[in-house]
Design a protein around this motif. Structure first.
Motif, PDB file in Angstrom:
ATOM      1  N   ALA A 142       0.824  -1.211   0.000  1.00 56.04           N
ATOM      2  CA  ALA A 142       0.000   0.000   0.000  1.00 56.04           C
ATOM      3  C   ALA A 142       0.857   1.259   0.000  1.00 56.04           C
ATOM      4  CB  ALA A 142      -0.891   0.006   1.244  1.00 56.04           C
ATOM      5  N   ASP A 143       0.286   2.338  -0.504  1.00 60.14           N
ATOM      6  CA  ASP A 143       0.870   3.671  -0.302  1.00 60.14           C
ATOM      7  C   ASP A 143       0.544   4.010   1.161  1.00 60.14           C
ATOM      8  OD1 ASP A 143       1.095   6.403   0.112  1.00 60.14           O
ATOM      9  OD2 ASP A 143       0.446   6.927  -1.927  1.00 60.14           O
ATOM     10  N   LEU A 144       1.542   3.919   2.012  1.00 60.26           N
ATOM     11  CA  LEU A 144       1.295   3.979   3.461  1.00 60.26           C
ATOM     12  C   LEU A 144       0.725   5.329   3.909  1.00 60.26           C
ATOM     13  CD1 LEU A 144       1.673   1.510   5.133  1.00 60.26           C
ATOM     14  CD2 LEU A 144       3.751   2.481   6.084  1.00 60.26           C
ATOM     15  N   ASP A 145       1.178   6.400   3.266  1.00 60.38           N
ATOM     16  CA  ASP A 145       0.661   7.709   3.672  1.00 60.38           C
ATOM     17  C   ASP A 145      -0.804   7.863   3.276  1.00 60.38           C
ATOM     18  OD1 ASP A 145       2.959   8.485   4.903  1.00 60.38           O
ATOM     19  OD2 ASP A 145       3.845   9.305   3.069  1.00 60.38           O
ATOM     20  N   ALA A 146      -1.120   7.329   2.085  1.00 58.32           N
ATOM     21  CA  ALA A 146      -2.531   7.370   1.660  1.00 58.32           C
ATOM     22  C   ALA A 146      -3.373   6.512   2.604  1.00 58.32           C
ATOM     23  CB  ALA A 146      -2.663   6.873   0.224  1.00 58.32           C
ATOM     24  N   ALA A 147      -2.850   5.352   2.974  1.00 55.45           N
ATOM     25  CA  ALA A 147      -3.580   4.458   3.882  1.00 55.45           C
ATOM     26  C   ALA A 147      -3.796   5.138   5.228  1.00 55.45           C
ATOM     27  CB  ALA A 147      -2.821   3.147   4.060  1.00 55.45           C
ATOM     28  N   LEU A 148      -2.792   5.856   5.670  1.00 59.61           N
ATOM     29  CA  LEU A 148      -2.914   6.561   6.946  1.00 59.61           C
ATOM     30  C   LEU A 148      -4.009   7.630   6.855  1.00 59.61           C
ATOM     31  CD1 LEU A 148      -1.741   7.081   9.807  1.00 59.61           C
ATOM     32  CD2 LEU A 148      -0.401   8.904   8.732  1.00 59.61           C
ATOM     33  N   ARG A 149      -3.996   8.396   5.768  1.00 60.39           N
ATOM     34  CA  ARG A 149      -5.033   9.426   5.604  1.00 60.39           C
ATOM     35  C   ARG A 149      -6.420   8.786   5.606  1.00 60.39           C
ATOM     36  NH1 ARG A 149      -1.361  11.490   1.928  1.00 60.39           N
ATOM     37  NH2 ARG A 149      -2.471  10.597   0.139  1.00 60.39           N
ATOM     38  N   GLY A 150      -6.536   7.682   4.870  1.00 63.51           N
ATOM     39  CA  GLY A 150      -7.830   6.984   4.800  1.00 63.51           C
ATOM     40  C   GLY A 150      -8.252   6.460   6.164  1.00 63.51           C
ATOM     41  N   ALA A 151      -7.298   5.899   6.891  1.00 62.53           N
ATOM     42  CA  ALA A 151      -7.623   5.330   8.205  1.00 62.53           C
ATOM     43  C   ALA A 151      -8.041   6.426   9.181  1.00 62.53           C
ATOM     44  CB  ALA A 151      -6.421   4.558   8.755  1.00 62.53           C
ATOM     45  N   MET A 152      -7.384   7.567   9.101  1.00 61.23           N
ATOM     46  CA  MET A 152      -7.731   8.660  10.019  1.00 61.23           C
ATOM     47  C   MET A 152      -9.169   9.134   9.775  1.00 61.23           C
ATOM     48  SD  MET A 152      -5.076   8.879  11.850  1.00 61.23           S
ATOM     49  CE  MET A 152      -5.407  10.280  12.884  1.00 61.23           C
ATOM     50  N   ILE A 153      -9.532   9.239   8.498  1.00 58.36           N
ATOM     51  CA  ILE A 153     -10.898   9.684   8.192  1.00 58.36           C
ATOM     52  C   ILE A 153     -11.899   8.611   8.589  1.00 58.36           C
ATOM     53  CG2 ILE A 153     -12.499  10.182   6.298  1.00 58.36           C
ATOM     54  CD1 ILE A 153     -10.167  11.503   4.850  1.00 58.36           C
ATOM     55  N   SER A 154     -11.591   7.396   8.176  1.00 54.57           N
ATOM     56  CA  SER A 154     -12.548   6.312   8.426  1.00 54.57           C
ATOM     57  C   SER A 154     -12.728   6.080   9.918  1.00 54.57           C
ATOM     58  CB  SER A 154     -12.051   5.047   7.740  1.00 54.57           C
ATOM     59  OG  SER A 154     -12.787   3.955   8.201  1.00 54.57           O
ATOM     60  N   LYS A 155     -11.635   6.157  10.661  1.00 56.57           N
ATOM     61  CA  LYS A 155     -11.707   5.858  12.089  1.00 56.57           C
ATOM     62  C   LYS A 155     -12.282   7.004  12.913  1.00 56.57           C
ATOM     63  CE  LYS A 155     -12.207   4.241  15.225  1.00 56.57           C
ATOM     64  NZ  LYS A 155     -12.855   2.985  15.621  1.00 56.57           N
ATOM     65  N   TYR A 156     -11.771   8.211  12.679  1.00 58.73           N
ATOM     66  CA  TYR A 156     -12.059   9.298  13.628  1.00 58.73           C
ATOM     67  C   TYR A 156     -13.177  10.242  13.188  1.00 58.73           C
ATOM     68  CZ  TYR A 156      -7.812   7.712  15.929  1.00 58.73           C
ATOM     69  OH  TYR A 156      -6.876   6.943  16.578  1.00 58.73           O
ATOM     70  N   ARG A 157     -13.683  10.062  11.973  1.00 57.04           N
ATOM     71  CA  ARG A 157     -14.790  10.901  11.529  1.00 57.04           C
ATOM     72  C   ARG A 157     -15.946  10.779  12.525  1.00 57.04           C
ATOM     73  NH1 ARG A 157     -19.000  10.570   7.345  1.00 57.04           N
ATOM     74  NH2 ARG A 157     -18.698   8.355   7.058  1.00 57.04           N
ATOM     75  N   GLY A 181     -10.863   6.037   2.172  1.00 51.31           N
ATOM     76  CA  GLY A 181     -11.369   5.863   3.534  1.00 51.31           C
ATOM     77  C   GLY A 181     -12.752   6.449   3.715  1.00 51.31           C
ATOM     78  N   MET A 182     -13.260   7.057   2.664  1.00 51.95           N
ATOM     79  CA  MET A 182     -14.587   7.647   2.782  1.00 51.95           C
ATOM     80  C   MET A 182     -15.228   7.738   1.413  1.00 51.95           C
ATOM     81  SD  MET A 182     -15.724  11.044   4.699  1.00 51.95           S
ATOM     82  CE  MET A 182     -17.229  11.878   4.279  1.00 51.95           C
ATOM     83  N   PHE A 183     -16.391   7.103   1.271  1.00 51.34           N
ATOM     84  CA  PHE A 183     -17.000   7.087  -0.056  1.00 51.34           C
ATOM     85  C   PHE A 183     -18.515   7.184   0.027  1.00 51.34           C
ATOM     86  CE2 PHE A 183     -15.698   2.892   1.396  1.00 51.34           C
ATOM     87  CZ  PHE A 183     -16.883   2.169   1.367  1.00 51.34           C
ATOM     88  N   THR A 184     -18.998   7.874   1.051  1.00 51.30           N
ATOM     89  CA  THR A 184     -20.443   8.052   1.190  1.00 51.30           C
ATOM     90  C   THR A 184     -20.924   9.111   0.201  1.00 51.30           C
ATOM     91  OG1 THR A 184     -20.205   7.598   3.529  1.00 51.30           O
ATOM     92  CG2 THR A 184     -22.272   8.607   2.837  1.00 51.30           C
ATOM     93  N   THR A 185     -21.925   8.784  -0.557  1.00 57.71           N
ATOM     94  CA  THR A 185     -22.565   9.725  -1.474  1.00 57.71           C
ATOM     95  C   THR A 185     -23.983   9.232  -1.738  1.00 57.71           C
ATOM     96  OG1 THR A 185     -22.728  10.100  -3.881  1.00 57.71           O
ATOM     97  CG2 THR A 185     -21.006   8.628  -3.180  1.00 57.71           C
ATOM     98  N   GLU A 186     -24.825  10.135  -2.170  1.00 54.48           N
ATOM     99  CA  GLU A 186     -26.235   9.756  -2.372  1.00 54.48           C
ATOM    100  C   GLU A 186     -26.446   8.899  -3.606  1.00 54.48           C
ATOM    101  OE1 GLU A 186     -24.846  12.573  -3.085  1.00 54.48           O
ATOM    102  OE2 GLU A 186     -25.706  13.401  -4.924  1.00 54.48           O
ATOM    103  N   VAL A 187     -25.446   8.820  -4.489  1.00 50.80           N
ATOM    104  CA  VAL A 187     -25.689   8.174  -5.783  1.00 50.80           C
ATOM    105  C   VAL A 187     -25.426   6.673  -5.778  1.00 50.80           C
ATOM    106  CG1 VAL A 187     -25.168  10.345  -6.965  1.00 50.80           C
ATOM    107  CG2 VAL A 187     -23.375   8.610  -6.752  1.00 50.80           C
ATOM    108  N   VAL A 188     -25.028   6.117  -4.640  1.00 52.81           N
ATOM    109  CA  VAL A 188     -24.679   4.685  -4.586  1.00 52.81           C
ATOM    110  C   VAL A 188     -25.582   3.949  -3.593  1.00 52.81           C
ATOM    111  CG1 VAL A 188     -22.259   5.132  -5.153  1.00 52.81           C
ATOM    112  CG2 VAL A 188     -22.959   5.046  -2.756  1.00 52.81           C
ATOM    113  N   PRO A 189     -25.690   2.618  -3.756  1.00 57.07           N
ATOM    114  CA  PRO A 189     -26.501   1.842  -2.810  1.00 57.07           C
ATOM    115  C   PRO A 189     -25.740   1.576  -1.523  1.00 57.07           C
ATOM    116  CG  PRO A 189     -25.629   0.394  -4.512  1.00 57.07           C
ATOM    117  CD  PRO A 189     -25.194   1.787  -4.874  1.00 57.07           C
TER     118      PRO A 189
END
Ligand code: ADP
Length: 494
Positions: free
Chosen positions: A277-292, A452-460
């Motif tokens: 993985a791109d570790l920095d990207a994974a970290l950014r994703g994890a921070m959003i996914s975890k702490y949002r 780490g975040m993909f919520t949108t109204e256009v998907v199920p």
């Protein structure tokens, strides 16, 4: 009704702060005359006293919704669409006030509240458009004298029971498709956060949504009104977002009258970081996914699996980032993490962390209630948790990341799937073939690869296994509020 606002949110339009129930187009006190207090989770101060409804109020709302249904379903899709667009416009126009209400009653930082209002508006916009696309079909016939047609019709009176963590957008996600489909709705918002739902009802009224089409019933104890809403045969659909435990119960309660159900329940999301993985990207994703939302979402990373070759570096970086979070009141613009919703939530997070420590996990950063007191908890990173601990099996619903190490792709998938839940999963890898293998192997309704975040109204949006039934949003979301009818047109001379 007397209303005490100790820490009243400052609104441009004070008319959005409603404390009575909205039934049949009228604002009403509870039939019992009772009220309950809504509190600011940051301070415990009373924000408002809201009508405390019961079975009689639930029944009145059902009757109002049933009375409004024939006219609402008979409108053209374009007319319903126009009403939803007007409501969308009002949500956008009042977005700052709606965000203030969300922050006041739920505690999340204002910028996250503003995001939530945007999402709520997006649902109304999307389903205003989808209303016009409730297509049926014509099937090539098996008999020359018959034509085979399928139409989609609104199911009828729908109930939406919603949680406190997204007090506006979870309601929009149900109400917008229901109204678009031609159903009428009764919303029963969470007892911690009824004010956002009532503000939405006020805007729906201003948008010209006819009386009885959208009703809001509030209650401190949801059991009595919940029994009515799930047992009453007039209600044809129950859409619920909340805990798996309550979802199971509502399903049982709805079974006597065989209501159609949508259940969006708990998750235990795995977040897998592969060695490539791109570790920095994974970290950014994890921070959003975890702490949002302070870790209080059903799609928050609940178990973070990191390959053994990179876990030390990942843990160090994540701990550094977590310790830099600014914790504070949601209405302080510099805050990134607000308080937990209530004392019970704080106790749960403390219990899970203490249990993990007792059983051998290590706290790298945080691990305790925050110095600010109240229901604040320190942003936390835990290492060395094992899959049998409570923290790996229950939804944490707090700002606590727990890291597990793995060595092979097969092991990661097996660990990720080793839960009765199946809502959402994440994986970070730069290997395209692995992306596909992992996406297909993960037993979850939603998979995010390198995001780490993909919520949108256009998907199920929705889960499998014990995370629920049905999908919300996307083109699928409308169908949850419709029944398919097959019509055979016979007597046609070929
Ligand atoms: P959470 O754990 O997120 O608070 P819950 O599942 O307890 O989730 O609550 C989600 C929603 O379900 C809230 O609106 C709550 O009032 C409602 N609820 C809880 N218990 C019942 C019940 N017995 N009948 C109807 N609604 C209920």
């Amino acid at each position: 009704m007397t209303t005490t606002y100790v820490n009243r949110p400052q609104l441009d339009d004070g008319g959005l702060l409603r404390t009575e129930m909205f039934i049949g187009g009228r604002w009403r006190a509870a039939s019992s005359g009772g009220t309950f207090e809504v509190r600011d989770p940051a301070t415990g101060d009373v924000l408002a006293e809201v009508a405390d409804g019961g079975a009689t109020d639930g029944r009145a709302a059902i009757e109002a919704a049933a009375a409004a249904w024939p006219a609402w379903k008979s409108l053209t899709a374009k007319q319903r669409s126009a009403a939803l667009k007007r409501l969308h416009g009002l949500i956008v126009a009042h977005s700052a006030d709606l965000a203030s209400i969300i922050t006041a009653e739920m505690g999340k930082p204002r910028r996250e509240a503003a995001w939530e209002v945007g999402l709520a508006a997006d649902y109304f916009e999307w389903f205003a458009e989808e209303a016009k696309r409730a297509y049926g079909e014509v099937i090539p016939t098996h008999d020359p004298s018959i034509r085979l047609v399928v139409i989609e019709q609104p199911i009828g009176v729908a109930v939406a029971i919603t949680p406190w963590n997204f007090p506006l957008s979870t309601i929009a996600r149900k109400v917008a498709p229901a109204l678009a489909a031609g159903c009428t709705v009764i919303v029963k918002p969470a007892e911690d956060t009824p004010l956002s739902a009532l503000a939405l009802a006020e805007l729906a009224d201003r948008a010209g949504i006819p009386p009885g089409v959208l009703n809001v019933v509030t209650a401190w104890d949801p059991v009595e009104v919940g029994n009515e809403l799930t047992a009453n045969p007039t209600v044809r659909k129950v859409s619920f977002t909340g805990s798996t435990e309550v979802g199971r119960m509502l399903m049982r309660q709805s079974s006597d009258t065989l209501k159609k159900l949508s259940l969006e329940l708990g998750g235990n999301a795995p977040f897998i970081v592969f060695e490539d993985a791109d570790l920095d990207a994974a970290l950014r994703g994890a921070m959003i996914s975890k702490y949002r939302n302070g870790g209080q979402t059903c799609i928050c990373a609940n178990r973070i699996f990191v390959h053994e070759s990179v876990i030390d570096e990942f843990s160090r970086k994540m701990s550094e980032a977590a310790s830099n979070f600014k914790v504070g009141r949601g209405d302080d613009d510099s805050s990134e993490i607000g308080p937990l919703i209530n004392a019970a939530a704080l106790e749960k997070v403390e219990r899970l962390v203490e249990d993990a420590i007792d059983r051998g996990a290590r706290v790298v950063v945080g691990g305790k209630p925050h110095e600010l007191g109240g229901t604040y908890f320190q942003p936390t990173v835990i290492e060395g948790a094992t899959i049998d601990m409570a923290i790996a099996n229950e939804e944490i619903f707090g700002p606590v990341a727990n890291l597990f190490s793995f060595s092979t792709e097969e092991e990661a998938i097996e660990l990720a799937n080793s839960t009765p839940y199946g809502l959402c999963a994440y994986a970070y890898t730069r290997d395209t073939a692995r992306s596909w293998r992992v996406s297909e192997a993960l037993e979850f309704g939603m998979v995010g690869i390198n995001t780490g975040m993909f919520t949108t109204e256009v998907v199920p949006f929705g889960g499998i296994k014990e995370s629920g039934i049905g999908r919300e949003g996307g083109r699928q979301g409308l169908r949850e509020y419709m029944e398919t009818k097959y019509i055979a047109m016979g007597g046609i001379q070929g």
